[in-house]
Design a protein around this motif. Structure first.
Motif, short mmCIF file in Angstrom:
data_model
loop_
_atom_site.label_atom_id
_atom_site.label_comp_id
_atom_site.label_asym_id
_atom_site.label_seq_id
_atom_site.Cartn_x
_atom_site.Cartn_y
_atom_site.Cartn_z
N HIS A 1 0.79 -1.59 -0.03
CA HIS A 1 0.61 -0.02 0.14
C HIS A 1 0.80 1.56 0.13
O HIS A 1 0.65 1.70 -0.52
CB HIS A 1 -0.99 0.14 1.50
CG HIS A 1 -1.91 0.78 1.17
ND1 HIS A 1 -2.61 1.79 0.37
CD2 HIS A 1 -2.50 1.84 2.18
CE1 HIS A 1 -3.74 2.80 0.97
NE2 HIS A 1 -2.66 2.72 1.38
N GLN B 1 2.39 1.95 -3.24
CA GLN B 1 0.82 1.98 -4.43
C GLN B 1 0.97 3.84 -4.06
O GLN B 1 0.71 4.32 -4.51
CB GLN B 1 0.28 1.20 -4.00
CG GLN B 1 -0.87 1.02 -5.00
CD GLN B 1 -2.38 0.14 -5.01
OE1 GLN B 1 -2.75 0.36 -3.41
NE2 GLN B 1 -2.19 -0.70 -6.44
N SER B 2 0.97 3.68 -2.79
CA SER B 2 0.90 5.75 -2.48
C SER B 2 2.00 6.15 -2.97
O SER B 2 1.85 7.59 -3.65
CB SER B 2 0.49 5.43 -1.07
OG SER B 2 -0.13 5.30 -0.26
#
Length: 116
Positions: free
Chosen positions: A96, A99-100
């Protein structure tokens, strides 16, 4: 509280057996595989009750032992699964985060292109 009720019921049952046995003191024949003997009925009743209690206690102890082994086994399995779950959550959090960062870079690149 449950233990107290169980103990109370056990004591009441023991008193009933004792009263029944005291009222039946006559001699009775007891047949064994290898012979026969005359015993007072009170001893036959109390002996039978004692053997029944010993058998029940033995079964209860065995069952408790089996259940405690099962609890230990399941606790070990739970601990392994919790470790695995924590590792998967960390991996998911890492993905995550990556991805950010990718989204932030693409947004910043997009902003740079639109401002030029």
């Amino acid at each position: 509280m449950k233990f107290q009720w169980t103990l109370l019921l056990g004591l009441i049952f023991a008193v009933i057996i004792a009263l029944f046995a005291v009222n039946n003191v006559g001699a009775v024949p007891v047949n064994y595989v290898f012979g026969e003997a005359d015993w007072p009925l009170i001893l036959v009743i109390l002996g039978s009750a004692l053997l029944g209690a010993m058998l029940s206690g033995t079964v209860a102890i065995y069952r408790s032992f089996v259940l405690s082994r099962k609890v230990k086994q399941l606790s070990k399995e739970l601990e392994k699964k919790e470790v695995s779950l924590a590792a998967l959550q960390n991996e998911l959090l890492g993905q995550h985060t990556k991805q950010s960062e990718v989204v932030e870079k693409s947004v910043s690149l997009h902003d740079e292109k639109t401002t030029k």
